[in-house]
Design an enzyme around this catalytic site. Structure first.
Site, PDB file in Angstrom:
ATOM      1  N   LEU A 152       8.194  -2.521   6.266  1.00 60.96           N
ATOM      2  CA  LEU A 152       7.430  -3.122   4.931  1.00 60.96           C
ATOM      3  C   LEU A 152       8.265  -4.304   4.869  1.00 60.96           C
ATOM      4  O   LEU A 152       9.305  -4.570   5.097  1.00 60.96           O
ATOM      5  CB  LEU A 152       7.702  -2.017   3.837  1.00 60.96           C
ATOM      6  CG  LEU A 152       7.195  -0.846   3.903  1.00 60.96           C
ATOM      7  CD1 LEU A 152       7.609   0.181   2.543  1.00 60.96           C
ATOM      8  CD2 LEU A 152       5.571  -0.531   4.216  1.00 60.96           C
ATOM      9  N   ASP A 153       7.372  -5.240   4.130  1.00 61.83           N
ATOM     10  CA  ASP A 153       8.035  -6.552   3.856  1.00 61.83           C
ATOM     11  C   ASP A 153       9.073  -6.239   2.931  1.00 61.83           C
ATOM     12  O   ASP A 153       9.259  -5.258   2.075  1.00 61.83           O
ATOM     13  CB  ASP A 153       6.875  -7.544   3.046  1.00 61.83           C
ATOM     14  CG  ASP A 153       5.831  -7.818   4.155  1.00 61.83           C
ATOM     15  OD1 ASP A 153       6.215  -7.808   5.123  1.00 61.83           O
ATOM     16  OD2 ASP A 153       4.726  -7.934   3.600  1.00 61.83           O
ATOM     17  N   LYS A 154      10.010  -7.313   2.795  1.00 61.73           N
ATOM     18  CA  LYS A 154      11.331  -7.284   1.769  1.00 61.73           C
ATOM     19  C   LYS A 154      10.840  -6.723   0.278  1.00 61.73           C
ATOM     20  O   LYS A 154      11.424  -6.007  -0.286  1.00 61.73           O
ATOM     21  CB  LYS A 154      12.053  -8.378   1.802  1.00 61.73           C
ATOM     22  CG  LYS A 154      13.125  -8.402   0.648  1.00 61.73           C
ATOM     23  CD  LYS A 154      13.760  -9.936   0.718  1.00 61.73           C
ATOM     24  CE  LYS A 154      14.684 -10.011  -0.310  1.00 61.73           C
ATOM     25  NZ  LYS A 154      15.366 -11.377  -0.382  1.00 61.73           N
ATOM     26  N   THR A 156       7.860  -5.454  -0.753  1.00 57.93           N
ATOM     27  CA  THR A 156       6.854  -4.435  -0.554  1.00 57.93           C
ATOM     28  C   THR A 156       7.800  -3.086  -1.045  1.00 57.93           C
ATOM     29  O   THR A 156       8.853  -2.930  -0.183  1.00 57.93           O
ATOM     30  CB  THR A 156       6.101  -4.422   0.446  1.00 57.93           C
ATOM     31  OG1 THR A 156       5.148  -5.514   0.451  1.00 57.93           O
ATOM     32  CG2 THR A 156       5.189  -3.016   0.274  1.00 57.93           C
ATOM     33  N   ARG A 257      -1.749  -8.433   2.042  1.00 59.03           N
ATOM     34  CA  ARG A 257      -1.593  -9.481   1.236  1.00 59.03           C
ATOM     35  C   ARG A 257      -2.551 -10.735   1.740  1.00 59.03           C
ATOM     36  O   ARG A 257      -3.275 -11.602   0.815  1.00 59.03           O
ATOM     37  CB  ARG A 257      -0.092 -10.040   1.701  1.00 59.03           C
ATOM     38  CG  ARG A 257       0.917  -9.183   1.038  1.00 59.03           C
ATOM     39  CD  ARG A 257       2.171  -9.271   1.755  1.00 59.03           C
ATOM     40  NE  ARG A 257       2.576 -10.550   0.949  1.00 59.03           N
ATOM     41  CZ  ARG A 257       3.878 -11.469   1.643  1.00 59.03           C
ATOM     42  NH1 ARG A 257       4.659 -10.544   2.446  1.00 59.03           N
ATOM     43  NH2 ARG A 257       4.351 -12.349   1.046  1.00 59.03           N
TER      44      ARG A 257
END
Length: 334
Positions: A152-154, A156, A257
């Site tokens: 997961l992105d930082k 998220t 996104r």
């Protein structure tokens, strides 16, 4: 490779660099030093040795060598000290409070908070989920990426799968590739919802040619773009915001996104893709809410759910929207 040796006290670990020495053989004459080092020490990449060269850790014929492109000659002695670079030091255990939703001997399900980086990288060589996993269980050190099979992105939040054994990691990677791990996200975005309550978005995604730090919708097959598919469902909306369920069918970098921004619905707080920050939410409004799969070893059906964290829940309320999570898909493992 750095070797971990117990200290005398027995509760700390000391990093001892390993030194390797050899002589250039006739068949190695004239090749680049970084290539030679990677051939002689195949457990490390050329990129790793390029960093060591920059750090002055390599000697050729007694002199410190910094240029990775330097050519070697037959009979020259080579000495390399495998001292820890920033990258190597990144893979150290760091105790942290992990939110473990499920655990058995094969896998973990983590509820990742926003702000936690998953993998060490430039600017974040410590304090990552990988560091936490290395401290959490001993087997993580023997697994690629400490068992992390997707990310997961930082900024998220939400549910992540982690393997604890080589068997489980391999199976989970294959299951994700075959789309047998079902993932549902919720997203808070700008703009009133347009069109049908549920839509399929099939737009290829690749690196943005104008900004290599971003991804973008590209023509199929161009610029390394890959097929990306997301199903979106309106949960609630008004003239200014929409609260959307997102079902991933592929797992491209920044997929939700990018797809949302391409529809004119940049995520709230996602400044990289046109979103704006709102009071109380200092990150993109995206949360991995539901996860379903068949256990990679036992075949047991597993289903998990994570409520949106307080910052996102408050932002939804401030936007004048309602949760309506009952409108989300009830995913089943297959």
């Amino acid at each position: 490779m750095p070797v971990w040796n117990p200290s005398e006290e027995g509760d700390e670990l000391e990093l001892v660099p390993e030194r390797r020495c050899f002589v250039v053989e006739p068949q190695e004459h004239g090749i680049r030093i970084d290539k030679l080092l990677a051939q002689r020490c195949p457990e490390f990449s050329r990129g790793h040795f390029q960093h060591l060269l920059q750090d002055g850790a390599v000697r050729l014929a007694g002199r410190v060598l910094a240029k990775a492109s330097a050519k070697v000659r037959v009979g020259e002695p080579v000495e390399v000290e495998l001292r820890p670079t920033a990258q190597a030091m990144a893979f150290q255990p760091e105790a942290m409070a992990l939110r473990v939703v499920y655990e058995d001997e094969h896998l973990l399900v983590i509820d990742k908070p926003a702000g936690l980086v998953v993998h060490p990288a430039a600017g974040n060589w410590s304090g990552t989920l990988l560091n936490g996993l290395l401290a959490y269980h001993a087997g993580a050190a023997r697994l690629p990426r400490a068992g992390i099979v997707h990310r997961l992105d930082k900024d998220t939040s939400g549910l992540m799968l982690v393997g604890k054994t080589p068997q489980a990691c391999s199976a989970l990677v294959e299951m994700i590739a075959q789309r047998r791990v079902h993932r549902i996200y919720v997203a808070l975005a700008h703009g009133g919802w347009r069109g049908e309550d549920e839509i399929e978005v099939e737009r290829w995604i690749g690196r943005d040619p104008r900004n290599r730090l971003r991804m973008a919708v590209l023509a199929p097959g161009s610029g390394g773009a890959k097929e990306a598919r997301t199903t979106l469902r309106r949960l609630d909306a008004n003239d200014d915001y929409c609260w959307v369920g997102c079902k991933l069918h592929t797992g491209r970098t920044h997929q939700i996104r990018v797809h949302m921004a391409s529809l004119g619905h940049a995520l709230v707080g996602d400044v990289s893709y046109g979103g704006k920050l709102v009071p109380g939410l200092r990150r993109q409004g995206l949360h991995a809410h539901r996860l379903a799969l068949l256990h990679p070893v036992t075949g047991q059906e597993l289903q998990f759910e994570s409520a949106p964290p307080p910052d996102l829940a408050q932002a939804v309320q401030n936007a004048g929207l309602h949760y309506n999570l009952g409108y989300l898909w009830q995913v089943r493992a297959t």
